[in-house]
Design an enzyme around this catalytic site. Structure first.
Site, PDB file in Angstrom:
ATOM      1  N   CYS A  48       0.684  -1.328   0.144  1.00 10.10           N
ATOM      2  CA  CYS A  48       0.079  -0.012  -0.071  1.00 10.10           C
ATOM      3  C   CYS A  48       0.778   1.278   0.160  1.00 10.10           C
ATOM      4  CB  CYS A  48      -0.907  -0.243   1.217  1.00 10.10           C
ATOM      5  SG  CYS A  48      -1.983   1.524   1.235  1.00 10.10           S
ATOM      6  N   CYS A  50      -0.330   4.293   0.572  1.00 11.45           N
ATOM      7  CA  CYS A  50      -1.149   5.460   0.980  1.00 11.45           C
ATOM      8  C   CYS A  50      -0.228   6.019   2.172  1.00 11.45           C
ATOM      9  CB  CYS A  50      -2.355   5.068   1.510  1.00 11.45           C
ATOM     10  SG  CYS A  50      -2.494   4.078   3.093  1.00 11.45           S
ATOM     11  N   CYS A  53      -0.904   4.285   6.057  1.00  7.83           N
ATOM     12  CA  CYS A  53      -0.447   3.020   6.466  1.00  7.83           C
ATOM     13  C   CYS A  53       0.903   3.102   7.355  1.00  7.83           C
ATOM     14  CB  CYS A  53      -0.234   1.884   5.547  1.00  7.83           C
ATOM     15  SG  CYS A  53      -2.162   1.532   4.952  1.00  7.83           S
TER      16      CYS A  53
END
Length: 193
Positions: A48, A50, A53
């Site tokens: 991920c 993003c 996180c």
């Protein structure tokens, strides 16, 4: 050019075990660790990009999977946990001392309510599901982790280890979100096939 994507993917993916039945996650504190027990393997494990996180230092991506909330229990030092951002849909519970995110839980009405988000790299056990895809890949540009002109190389590196890249979630997870919204709105269609 080679990028440090994440230690679990930089040297290729290690296949998990279909029969793996769970294990324990621990924070990075030298003592009095927060521990979380998972009574099953994870699903939808993925890289991920993003900004929310938790990532190990120098990694561009996190590795995060989901597990039913009923399969997660805090087994030591729960008092050391705090919610990183109470306004976020995913309530990320992190250790106050070392900052490691132990799990994320959705408490609001949401397609993924009932699933907790975890980082299986915090476990010493082997057998966890390997990453299946890469999500929110272009978000690494927004965070200043990668130059826009280097994204072809980042995507190439991810695809080179077998991870399809998306700038949202995988199609199956996006379908789950759309289905949740359609049910909520009363617009869910049934197949004519």
């Amino acid at each position: 050019m080679s990028f440090k994507l994440h230690p679990l993917i930089d040297n290729g993916l290690k296949k998990g075990s279909e029969s793996f039945s769970g294990g324990t996650l621990s924070c990075h504190c030298p003592s009095e660790k927060v521990t979380v027990s998972l009574s099953s393997n994870v699903l939808h494990n993925h890289a991920c990009g993003c900004s929310k996180c938790w990532k190990p230092s120098s990694a561009i991506f996190s590795i995060v999977g989901v597990i039913p909330t009923s399969n997660l229990s805090i087994t030591a030092n729960a008092s050391k946990l705090h919610i990183v951002d109470a306004s976020a849909p995913i309530q990320r519970h992190a250790c106050k001392s070392c900052g490691v995110h132990m799990f994320g839980r959705i408490e609001i009405e949401h397609a993924f309510k009932g699933l907790d988000f975890v980082h299986v790299e915090l476990s010493g056990e082997e057998g966890w599901q390997e990453p299946q895809f890469a999500a929110f890949v272009s978000s690494v540009v927004e965070q200043g982790l990668v130059a826009p002109e280097d994204m072809e190389g980042v995507r190439g590196q991810l695809k080179g280890v077998g991870l399809e890249t998306y700038d949202a979630l995988s199609p199956g997870l996006m379908d789950a979100i759309a289905t949740f919204v359609a049910k909520k709105n009363g617009t869910l269609r049934t197949s004519k096939l």
